[in-house]
Scaffold this motif. Sequence first.
Motif, PDB file in Angstrom:
ATOM      1  N   LEU A 224       0.646  -1.113   0.142  1.00 55.80           N
ATOM      2  CA  LEU A 224       0.014  -0.035  -0.093  1.00 55.80           C
ATOM      3  C   LEU A 224       0.854   1.080  -0.036  1.00 55.80           C
ATOM      4  N   LEU A 225       1.929   1.513   0.858  1.00 54.50           N
ATOM      5  CA  LEU A 225       2.906   2.385   0.734  1.00 54.50           C
ATOM      6  C   LEU A 225       3.402   2.623  -0.578  1.00 54.50           C
ATOM      7  N   LEU A 226       3.960   1.520  -1.349  1.00 46.66           N
ATOM      8  CA  LEU A 226       4.398   1.793  -2.679  1.00 46.66           C
ATOM      9  C   LEU A 226       3.559   2.216  -3.614  1.00 46.66           C
ATOM     10  N   PHE A 227       2.187   1.676  -3.605  1.00 44.07           N
ATOM     11  CA  PHE A 227       1.273   2.144  -4.422  1.00 44.07           C
ATOM     12  C   PHE A 227       0.679   3.664  -4.192  1.00 44.07           C
ATOM     13  N   SER A 228       0.755   4.034  -3.014  1.00 42.69           N
ATOM     14  CA  SER A 228       0.294   5.251  -2.650  1.00 42.69           C
ATOM     15  C   SER A 228       1.253   6.294  -2.945  1.00 42.69           C
ATOM     16  N   VAL A 229       2.781   5.904  -2.774  1.00 46.18           N
ATOM     17  CA  VAL A 229       3.587   7.046  -2.952  1.00 46.18           C
ATOM     18  C   VAL A 229       3.667   7.276  -4.671  1.00 46.18           C
ATOM     19  N   LEU A 230       3.597   6.261  -5.281  1.00 41.99           N
ATOM     20  CA  LEU A 230       3.639   6.267  -6.726  1.00 41.99           C
ATOM     21  C   LEU A 230       2.230   7.039  -7.326  1.00 41.99           C
ATOM     22  N   LEU A 231       1.192   6.665  -6.742  1.00 44.26           N
ATOM     23  CA  LEU A 231      -0.259   7.300  -7.015  1.00 44.26           C
ATOM     24  C   LEU A 231      -0.305   8.704  -6.861  1.00 44.26           C
ATOM     25  N   ALA A 232       0.309   9.020  -5.548  1.00 39.43           N
ATOM     26  CA  ALA A 232       0.056  10.325  -5.238  1.00 39.43           C
ATOM     27  C   ALA A 232       1.094  11.312  -6.031  1.00 39.43           C
ATOM     28  N   THR A 233       2.260  10.950  -6.294  1.00 42.50           N
ATOM     29  CA  THR A 233       3.329  11.699  -7.062  1.00 42.50           C
ATOM     30  C   THR A 233       2.859  11.887  -8.307  1.00 42.50           C
ATOM     31  N   SER A 234       2.264  10.633  -8.879  1.00 42.45           N
ATOM     32  CA  SER A 234       1.709  10.892 -10.285  1.00 42.45           C
ATOM     33  C   SER A 234       0.913  11.826 -10.472  1.00 42.45           C
TER      34      SER A 234
END
Length: 242
Positions: A224-234
Amino acid sequence: MADRSVRLARRNVDSLFASILMPLLMMALFVYVFGGAISTGTEYINYVVPGILLLTTGYGAASTAMVVADDMHSGMIDRLRSLPIRGFAVLAGHVTGSVARNAAATAIVVLASLAMGFRPGGGVLDWLATIGLLLLYVLALSWLAAGLGVIAKSVESASTLSFFMLFLPYLSSAFVRPETMPSWLRPVSEHQPITPVIETVRSLLIGTPMGNNGWIALAWCCGLLLFSVLLATSLYRRQTSR
């Protein structure tokens, strides 16, 4: 940016107060009103406190989404873009502030639970493992909330988008054992990210069997952390490149 986020949290007293008061009220409600009618095989307060800790992080993350949305629509982001600041730093500052708020709120909830009769049996290493897992979970949830704040059309819609963070714990093992739920709801409770995190915290603090919950909780939190960081920055790059 992290310092700015922390100072904003100190000034926004009503939001900070709500993120602390609501978990305390929920804990008092379940312990003193519903606890006597719920059988969990142990003292109910010992069973419910791990779930309340995760509910606390949900309230903190919801406020993060609203703060990010306010920055996106108040013109603050346009001002920051004129400065030599990376977009990642803007969101990371809000996430750092969220972690600080959640740490303070969680500490208060733990102290209140001890005063209400919570008696954890974990040792120092168990507490350190619990703190580490909760920090990882808060990081993942805060980055997800930051992403929701980026795409929200207003502060009010950010609150609506983050509602599931507050609702999902009620469908987990936070307040009742999953086997007491209807057959169609039990799989939802058993196979969602919050339940293994709660069961791991419960195992570390009150000694219930852990099984594979520890590894499953770590996998959910890291994923969830990896997905959320990539999603938020994108989403942030997309929104600010218009």
